[in-house]
Design a protein around this motif. Structure first.
Motif, mmCIF file in Angstrom:
data_model
loop_
_atom_site.group_PDB
_atom_site.id
_atom_site.type_symbol
_atom_site.label_atom_id
_atom_site.label_comp_id
_atom_site.label_asym_id
_atom_site.label_seq_id
_atom_site.Cartn_x
_atom_site.Cartn_y
_atom_site.Cartn_z
ATOM 1 N N GLN A 1 0.787 -1.335 0.051
ATOM 2 C CA GLN A 1 -0.169 0.018 -0.181
ATOM 3 C C GLN A 1 0.797 1.345 0.005
ATOM 4 O OE1 GLN A 1 -2.351 -0.888 3.767
ATOM 5 N NE2 GLN A 1 -4.004 -1.865 2.533
ATOM 6 N N VAL A 2 1.851 1.332 0.626
ATOM 7 C CA VAL A 2 2.848 2.366 0.863
ATOM 8 C C VAL A 2 3.472 2.668 -0.663
ATOM 9 C CG1 VAL A 2 4.988 3.392 1.761
ATOM 10 C CG2 VAL A 2 2.972 2.264 3.463
ATOM 11 N N LEU A 3 3.920 1.467 -1.023
ATOM 12 C CA LEU A 3 4.564 1.483 -2.387
ATOM 13 C C LEU A 3 3.534 2.187 -3.459
ATOM 14 C CD1 LEU A 3 6.511 -1.967 -2.590
ATOM 15 C CD2 LEU A 3 7.331 0.654 -2.033
ATOM 16 N N HIS A 4 2.458 1.789 -3.169
ATOM 17 C CA HIS A 4 1.366 2.175 -4.195
ATOM 18 C C HIS A 4 1.125 3.838 -4.002
ATOM 19 C CE1 HIS A 4 -1.758 1.937 -7.157
ATOM 20 N NE2 HIS A 4 -2.799 1.934 -6.179
ATOM 21 N N ALA A 5 1.251 4.203 -2.797
ATOM 22 C CA ALA A 5 0.858 5.616 -2.607
ATOM 23 C C ALA A 5 2.156 6.483 -2.931
ATOM 24 C CB ALA A 5 0.835 5.606 -1.031
ATOM 25 N N CYS A 6 3.310 5.839 -3.173
ATOM 26 C CA CYS A 6 4.400 6.844 -3.481
ATOM 27 C C CYS A 6 4.695 6.424 -5.281
ATOM 28 C CB CYS A 6 5.474 6.619 -2.659
ATOM 29 S SG CYS A 6 6.490 4.988 -2.829
ATOM 30 N N GLY A 7 3.925 5.708 -5.718
ATOM 31 C CA GLY A 7 4.180 5.651 -7.205
ATOM 32 C C GLY A 7 5.246 4.375 -7.434
ATOM 33 N N ALA A 8 5.487 3.646 -6.391
ATOM 34 C CA ALA A 8 6.791 2.504 -6.772
ATOM 35 C C ALA A 8 6.219 1.281 -7.075
ATOM 36 C CB ALA A 8 7.569 2.609 -5.348
ATOM 37 N N LEU A 9 4.762 1.006 -6.710
ATOM 38 C CA LEU A 9 4.065 -0.023 -7.165
ATOM 39 C C LEU A 9 4.102 -0.368 -8.501
ATOM 40 C CD1 LEU A 9 2.847 -2.607 -5.536
ATOM 41 C CD2 LEU A 9 0.571 -1.881 -6.002
ATOM 42 N N GLU A 10 3.869 0.711 -9.246
ATOM 43 C CA GLU A 10 3.742 0.621 -10.818
ATOM 44 C C GLU A 10 5.272 0.434 -11.408
ATOM 45 O OE1 GLU A 10 0.445 3.314 -9.343
ATOM 46 O OE2 GLU A 10 2.647 2.775 -8.636
ATOM 47 N N LYS A 11 6.255 0.820 -10.623
ATOM 48 C CA LYS A 11 7.456 0.502 -11.192
ATOM 49 C C LYS A 11 8.023 -0.957 -10.925
ATOM 50 C CE LYS A 11 8.122 4.750 -12.421
ATOM 51 N NZ LYS A 11 7.222 5.630 -11.844
ATOM 52 N N LEU A 12 7.643 -1.367 -9.776
ATOM 53 C CA LEU A 12 8.362 -2.544 -9.382
ATOM 54 C C LEU A 12 7.312 -3.772 -9.326
ATOM 55 C CD1 LEU A 12 10.246 -1.016 -6.118
ATOM 56 C CD2 LEU A 12 11.252 -1.591 -8.215
ATOM 57 N N PHE A 13 6.119 -3.629 -9.389
ATOM 58 C CA PHE A 13 5.143 -4.478 -9.453
ATOM 59 C C PHE A 13 4.056 -4.201 -10.242
ATOM 60 C CE2 PHE A 13 7.209 -4.765 -5.216
ATOM 61 C CZ PHE A 13 7.670 -6.017 -4.960
ATOM 62 N N PRO A 14 4.286 -3.925 -11.383
ATOM 63 C CA PRO A 14 3.298 -3.538 -12.481
ATOM 64 C C PRO A 14 1.916 -4.338 -12.429
ATOM 65 C CG PRO A 14 5.318 -4.247 -13.679
ATOM 66 C CD PRO A 14 5.760 -4.020 -12.116
ATOM 67 N N GLU A 15 2.499 -5.650 -12.224
ATOM 68 C CA GLU A 15 1.276 -6.592 -12.401
ATOM 69 C C GLU A 15 0.415 -6.459 -11.227
ATOM 70 O OE1 GLU A 15 5.247 -8.691 -13.936
ATOM 71 O OE2 GLU A 15 4.513 -7.280 -12.065
ATOM 72 N N LEU A 16 0.824 -6.021 -10.163
ATOM 73 C CA LEU A 16 -0.169 -5.771 -8.989
ATOM 74 C C LEU A 16 -0.800 -4.727 -9.133
ATOM 75 C CD1 LEU A 16 -0.789 -7.287 -6.271
ATOM 76 C CD2 LEU A 16 1.199 -6.016 -5.250
ATOM 77 N N ALA A 17 0.023 -3.559 -9.397
ATOM 78 C CA ALA A 17 -0.687 -2.266 -9.812
ATOM 79 C C ALA A 17 -1.735 -2.238 -10.777
ATOM 80 C CB ALA A 17 0.387 -1.374 -9.970
ATOM 81 N N ALA A 18 -1.517 -3.036 -11.861
ATOM 82 C CA ALA A 18 -2.622 -3.318 -12.644
ATOM 83 C C ALA A 18 -4.093 -3.649 -12.237
ATOM 84 C CB ALA A 18 -2.245 -3.978 -13.910
ATOM 85 N N LEU A 19 -3.972 -4.113 -11.022
ATOM 86 C CA LEU A 19 -5.187 -4.638 -10.369
ATOM 87 C C LEU A 19 -6.327 -3.593 -9.838
ATOM 88 C CD1 LEU A 19 -4.022 -7.736 -8.335
ATOM 89 C CD2 LEU A 19 -5.101 -7.902 -10.804
ATOM 90 N N ASP A 20 -5.690 -2.458 -9.693
ATOM 91 C CA ASP A 20 -6.367 -1.393 -9.022
ATOM 92 C C ASP A 20 -7.510 -0.930 -9.856
ATOM 93 O OD1 ASP A 20 -6.956 0.708 -7.394
ATOM 94 O OD2 ASP A 20 -5.310 2.059 -7.774
ATOM 95 N N GLY A 21 -8.703 -1.020 -9.363
ATOM 96 C CA GLY A 21 -9.933 -0.683 -10.222
ATOM 97 C C GLY A 21 -10.572 -1.590 -10.799
ATOM 98 N N VAL A 22 -9.726 -2.518 -11.057
ATOM 99 C CA VAL A 22 -10.571 -3.772 -11.805
ATOM 100 C C VAL A 22 -11.555 -4.535 -10.881
ATOM 101 C CG1 VAL A 22 -10.180 -6.271 -12.722
ATOM 102 C CG2 VAL A 22 -8.541 -4.406 -12.960
ATOM 103 N N PRO A 23 -12.929 -4.760 -11.142
ATOM 104 C CA PRO A 23 -13.810 -5.217 -10.630
ATOM 105 C C PRO A 23 -14.328 -6.424 -10.663
ATOM 106 C CG PRO A 23 -14.775 -4.372 -12.821
ATOM 107 C CD PRO A 23 -13.440 -3.875 -12.526
ATOM 108 N N GLN A 24 -14.848 -7.258 -9.477
ATOM 109 C CA GLN A 24 -15.226 -8.397 -9.542
ATOM 110 C C GLN A 24 -16.612 -8.619 -8.796
ATOM 111 O OE1 GLN A 24 -11.402 -10.509 -7.312
ATOM 112 N NE2 GLN A 24 -12.030 -8.518 -6.271
#
Length: 410
Positions: A195-218
């Protein structure tokens, strides 16, 4: 020559937490003096020595200067005239930049005790932004101390965002990213790290597969939280609650990555996301150079977690197919990692946290039933080669069938 206890030992003792490791800084000494006192040199980049009796690390006070990219792009200077404060100012967080003298006095030039009381993770100086590894370290500390109410200070998060935007994260070697990630996954609140990595923009850089799940509905009926990334946080939180080992926690991290690749026209359903998740899991593991056992388990959980959720409905032949994929005959320990990750997925949903997960015990029992198959007796019948293999498989499917009948119709 003066010796100070520094870093985590001082921080955790002030928090009233157990101290597991001790690091020491020596001010006013030379490498020659250290060796003359029996200390053994072990530092590659700067002078670090092992105490002759305790084997604890003693480092000479040092300064550092940015000289290249990445966390290794620094030039260090250690000398007898480097002061304690000069050494402490190069550290990442104020709560890690305190020292304790041999007389017990706490040396706190950067208000670490104030930030401990305020439950803040705050950088020591602007030089924080020179080291990309600190983005991961701060996120990991946030995961470790979340239960105490710690959060990242706004100005520190801004510097972390600056680092993420600068391109410096690209210079982190995969092994170091995995080391920090594996440690974070075992913290009390592993979801906070991401969550902290996502808040500072690092998730998209280091874990783009995970960041891509943001907003995907189930589907809301199965996932009241709806958002797939929120589900991911809940699953990691549940993995910690269940006290799962690292291999299982990493599998939880990877289990739903394929939902980011579902065509939007199919939302909120995610048909065949399991195969996509397994493929993305392998790609992530390869990029981070994840140890093989964790990588293999993660791919298996990604591909077969819905089999586990439907275990009570599966035909014995399908259960055997699952067991073959997991290699439970030769790798019985892998089943526990698989079941733990699947339970974290099932219970990592809003309102599902306390639901029973009978599928796990059912599959444990079915796997145990395989032990009743007497392979030696089949060999004694003269069977060999493919014929023996077919007979063993049929016997194992029958063992699962018998177990299922006894379990569902006691």
């Amino acid at each position: 020559m003066k010796v100070y206890l520094v870093g985590g030992a001082v921080r955790d003792s002030l928090l009233g937490l157990p101290v597991t490791e001790k690091d020491w800084v020596v001010v006013g000494a030379t490498p020659e003096e250290m060796q003359a006192n029996g200390f053994r040199p072990v530092g590659k980049d700067f002078p670090v020595f092992l105490h002759p009796d305790t084997q604890e690390e003693y480092a000479l006070a040092r300064t550092e200067r940015k000289s290249g990219h990445g966390y290794g792009g620094f030039t260090f200077h250690a000398a007898s005239d480097v002061s304690l404060e000069e050494d402490l100012i190069r550290r990442d967080l104020t709560i890690n930049a305190m020292a304790r003298s041999e007389g017990g006095e706490v040396v706190d030039p950067f208000s670490g005790k104030v930030d401990l009381k305020a439950r803040l993770l705050r950088h020591v100086s602007p030089a924080f932004a020179e080291d990309p590894l600190r983005v991961l370290r701060v996120a990991r500390f946030a995961a470790r101390y979340h239960w105490l109410g710690f959060r990242v200070a706004d100005d520190t998060l801004a510097l972390m965002r600056q680092l993420s935007d600068s391109g410096e994260l690209d210079y982190l070697v995969p092994e170091r990213v995995w080391k920090e990630t594996s440690r974070a996954l075992m913290e009390p609140a592993p979801q906070v790290f991401f969550q902290v990595l996502h808040a500072c923009g690092a998730l998209e850089k280091l874990f783009p597969e995970l960041a891509a799940l943001d907003g995907v509905p189930q589907p809301q009926a199965h996932h009241p939280e709806v958002d797939t990334l929120v589900h991911q946080w809940l699953c990691l939180e549940m993995a910690a609650t269940l006290k799962l080992p690292l291999t299982a926690r990493y599998a939880v991290l990877c289990h739903d990555l394929g939902k980011a690749k579902t065509p939007q026209a199919e939302w909120p359903r995610h048909i065949a996301h399991e195969i996509r998740s397994a493929r993305l899991s392998r790609a992530l593991s390869k990029r981070l150079r994840v140890p093989r056992d964790a990588a293999d388990t993660a791919a298996l959980v990604a591909e077969y977690h819905t089999h586990c959720h439907r275990a009570l409905e599966l035909k014995p032949q399908t259960v055997w197919k699952l067991f073959k994929a997991l290699d439970v005959i030769r790798r019985p320990e892998r089943l526990e990692d698989f079941l733990g990750a699947c339970e974290a997925d099932a219970r990592g949903r809003t309102g599902f946290e306390d639901r029973a997960y009978p599928q796990a015990n059912y599959l444990r029992g079915a796997a145990q039933a395989l032990q009743s198959v007497d392979v030696a007796a089949l060999r004694a019948e003269g069977l060999e080669g493919p014929a023996l293999g077919d007979a063993i498989e049929k016997a194992r499917i029958q063992a699962i069938t018998t177990f299922k009948q006894q379990e569902l119709n006691p």
